[in-house]
Design an enzyme around this catalytic site. Structure first.
Site, mmCIF file in Angstrom:
data_model
loop_
_atom_site.group_PDB
_atom_site.id
_atom_site.type_symbol
_atom_site.label_atom_id
_atom_site.label_comp_id
_atom_site.label_asym_id
_atom_site.label_seq_id
_atom_site.Cartn_x
_atom_site.Cartn_y
_atom_site.Cartn_z
ATOM 1 N N ARG A 46 0.846 -1.193 0.000
ATOM 2 C CA ARG A 46 0.000 0.000 0.000
ATOM 3 C C ARG A 46 0.887 1.250 0.000
ATOM 4 O O ARG A 46 0.583 2.248 -0.636
ATOM 5 C CB ARG A 46 -0.962 0.007 1.190
ATOM 6 C CG ARG A 46 -1.715 1.332 1.333
ATOM 7 C CD ARG A 46 -3.019 1.265 2.136
ATOM 8 N NE ARG A 46 -3.015 0.319 3.219
ATOM 9 C CZ ARG A 46 -2.368 0.472 4.387
ATOM 10 N NH1 ARG A 46 -1.683 1.570 4.616
ATOM 11 N NH2 ARG A 46 -2.425 -0.460 5.305
ATOM 12 N N TYR A 98 -15.619 17.229 -14.856
ATOM 13 C CA TYR A 98 -16.134 15.865 -14.949
ATOM 14 C C TYR A 98 -17.277 15.678 -13.937
ATOM 15 O O TYR A 98 -17.168 16.129 -12.793
ATOM 16 C CB TYR A 98 -14.971 14.916 -14.653
ATOM 17 C CG TYR A 98 -15.319 13.469 -14.628
ATOM 18 C CD1 TYR A 98 -15.678 12.798 -15.790
ATOM 19 C CD2 TYR A 98 -15.283 12.755 -13.439
ATOM 20 C CE1 TYR A 98 -15.992 11.454 -15.766
ATOM 21 C CE2 TYR A 98 -15.593 11.412 -13.401
ATOM 22 C CZ TYR A 98 -15.947 10.761 -14.571
ATOM 23 O OH TYR A 98 -16.250 9.439 -14.533
ATOM 24 N N ASP A 170 -7.031 19.065 -13.900
ATOM 25 C CA ASP A 170 -7.398 17.743 -14.408
ATOM 26 C C ASP A 170 -7.018 17.749 -15.891
ATOM 27 O O ASP A 170 -7.661 18.403 -16.711
ATOM 28 C CB ASP A 170 -8.900 17.515 -14.211
ATOM 29 C CG ASP A 170 -9.343 16.119 -14.643
ATOM 30 O OD1 ASP A 170 -8.654 15.505 -15.483
ATOM 31 O OD2 ASP A 170 -10.387 15.646 -14.153
ATOM 32 N N LYS A 195 -8.369 6.707 -19.180
ATOM 33 C CA LYS A 195 -8.707 7.261 -20.486
ATOM 34 C C LYS A 195 -7.512 7.153 -21.436
ATOM 35 O O LYS A 195 -7.032 6.075 -21.672
ATOM 36 C CB LYS A 195 -9.209 8.693 -20.321
ATOM 37 C CG LYS A 195 -10.207 8.872 -19.154
ATOM 38 C CD LYS A 195 -11.512 8.120 -19.346
ATOM 39 C CE LYS A 195 -12.371 8.026 -18.088
ATOM 40 N NZ LYS A 195 -12.620 9.259 -17.384
HETATM 41 C C1 LIG Z 1 -13.026 9.699 -16.124
HETATM 42 C C2 LIG Z 1 -12.602 11.003 -15.603
HETATM 43 C C3 LIG Z 1 -12.321 11.186 -14.248
HETATM 44 C C4 LIG Z 1 -12.485 10.080 -13.240
HETATM 45 O O1 LIG Z 1 -11.602 9.025 -13.459
HETATM 46 P P1 LIG Z 1 -11.933 7.476 -13.125
HETATM 47 O O2 LIG Z 1 -10.698 6.784 -13.541
HETATM 48 O O3 LIG Z 1 -13.150 7.086 -13.888
HETATM 49 O O4 LIG Z 1 -12.173 7.417 -11.638
HETATM 50 C C5 LIG Z 1 -11.893 12.428 -13.834
HETATM 51 N N1 LIG Z 1 -11.768 13.453 -14.702
HETATM 52 C C6 LIG Z 1 -12.028 13.316 -16.010
HETATM 53 C C7 LIG Z 1 -11.877 14.474 -16.923
HETATM 54 C C8 LIG Z 1 -12.461 12.093 -16.506
HETATM 55 O O5 LIG Z 1 -12.748 11.969 -17.815
#
Ligand SMILES: *Cc1c(COP(=O)(O)O)cnc(C)c1O
Length: 379
Positions: A46, A98, A170, A195
């Protein structure tokens, strides 16, 4: 070193015990210690794991940062970042972050007396006007999900430095291939590695990169304390995906540009949102702070009925949440990713009932356009 070279080599050494060129998947929870207080740098998975550590070094190099941290998902990464705050703090966020970020702030962390305020960050004056005595963090997404609004990274970084706020970006939509927020003076970059970074729609992950050592130490402490870490297998999967990030992004960029141009010529489509189009209100700013305009497009079909018909008619494009994979995915933000956002707020941020979002994949672009064409003919 160029981006592609870094993607393939940064932080990655052949395994010293076998010469294996690929990073081994260290499936272990614990590590044998030689004597009390003497180990090989690992104690418990962890806290740290050799496979995860390689990915953390690699992503740090790609984002031009000093340290990287890998989490079980993008939301686990964001949860850790918000744990840098304390009860009573105020956070200013981009109005169309998001949907999961909105949900985490408004429906979970609000129970801990954290005040999340969503503003249109495309105009820095809106951020300035939202500042309160208890403001501690500014969290932006650029381009935003799903209307592709662009926020000025330098302006946000400057404002946060002046006021000693933590700035967070982000960077999921742009990826480190197209945009490096730390270069503009931003403190923390976060990614949903689920993604583009992994890129093959077969794992979940979150990544954080920073420069400041005190902030890094605090976040590592939060990571091991809250425990939402990335598994060794997912870290290996992600490292594998990153090796082709540059070539995939090049194709995502050219395909998306062609699709956006085609969409913008269709009479039945009211509006196309893509930062690469000269009609995009912040095309210039995107050009200034990005290298390429990403693979995400949204467009307005005018009504829920028309969007429904369109989404039922696509064949190659898969109707699914998520984005950034090699395959083209198509979705309906109002009922899918942004369902947690109240209707009046959705309207304010441009998430209309007719809005369709497309994550343009790396298939042959003629096939993608042919599919969109036949579906549009049914609307
Ligand atoms: C998908 C996404 C998230 C969250 O990520 P997960 O891996 O699904 O928890 C956060 N910000 C953006 C812009 C995203 O597309």
């Amino acid at each position: 070193m160029g981006f592609s070279t870094k993607a393939i080599h940064a932080g990655i050494e052949p395994d010293p015990s076998t010469g294996s060129i690929m990073t081994p998947i260290h499936l272990t929870s614990t590590y044998v210690q030689e004597e009390l207080g003497k180990n090989k740098g690992y104690e418990y998975s962890r806290v740290s794991n050799p496979t995860r550590a390689v990915l953390e070094k690699n992503i740090a190099a790609l984002e031009n940062g000093a340290a990287g941290l890998a989490f079980a998902s993008g939301m686990a990464a964001e949860t850790a970042i918000f744990h840098l705050l304390a009860s009573g703090d105020h956070v200013i966020l981009s109005r169309n972050v998001y949907g999961g970020t909105y949900r985490l702030g408004k429906l979970v962390l609000n129970n801990f007396q954290l005040d999340f305020e969503f503003v249109d960050t495309t105009d820095i004056d809106n951020v300035k006007n939202a500042i309160k005595p208890n403001t501690k963090m500014v969290f932006i997404e650029t381009p935003t999900n799903p209307t592709m609004e662009i926020t000025d990274l330098s302006a946000v970084a400057r404002l946060c430095k002046q006021n000693k706020f933590i700035s967070v970006v982000d960077n999921t939509f742009a990826t480190p291939y197209a945009q490096n927020p730390l270069d503009f003076g931003i403190d923390i970059v976060v990614h949903s590695a689920t993604k583009y970074i992994n890129g093959h729609s077969d794992m979940l992950g979150g990544l954080v990169v920073l420069n400041d050592s005190a902030l890094t130490e605090r976040l590592r402490f939060i990571q091991k304390s809250t425990g939402g870490v990335m598994s060794p297998f997912d870290a290996w999967q992600c490292l594998r995906g990153i090796k082709t990030l540059a070539v995939r992004m090049d194709r995502h960029h050219t395909n998306a540009m062609e699709v956006a141009l085609w969409l913008s010529k269709q009479r039945r489509i009211k509006k196309v949102n893509y930062p690469g189009l000269i009609t995009h209100p912040q095309h210039r700013l995107a050009q200034k702070q990005m290298r390429g305009f990403g693979g995400m497009i949204s467009f307005d079909l005018g009504s829920l009925d028309r969007a429904k018909t369109f989404l039922k008619s696509v064949r190659l494009c898969a109707l699914a949440e998520s984005l950034g994979g090699v395959e083209t995915l198509i979705s309906h933000p109002a009922t899918m990713t942004h369902a947690s956002v109240p209707p009046e707020d959705r309207k304010a941020i441009g998430v209309t009932d007719g809005l369709v979002r497309i994550s343009v994949g790396i298939e042959d672009v003629v096939d993608i356009i042919d599919d969109l064409k036949q579906a549009l003919a049914k609307v």
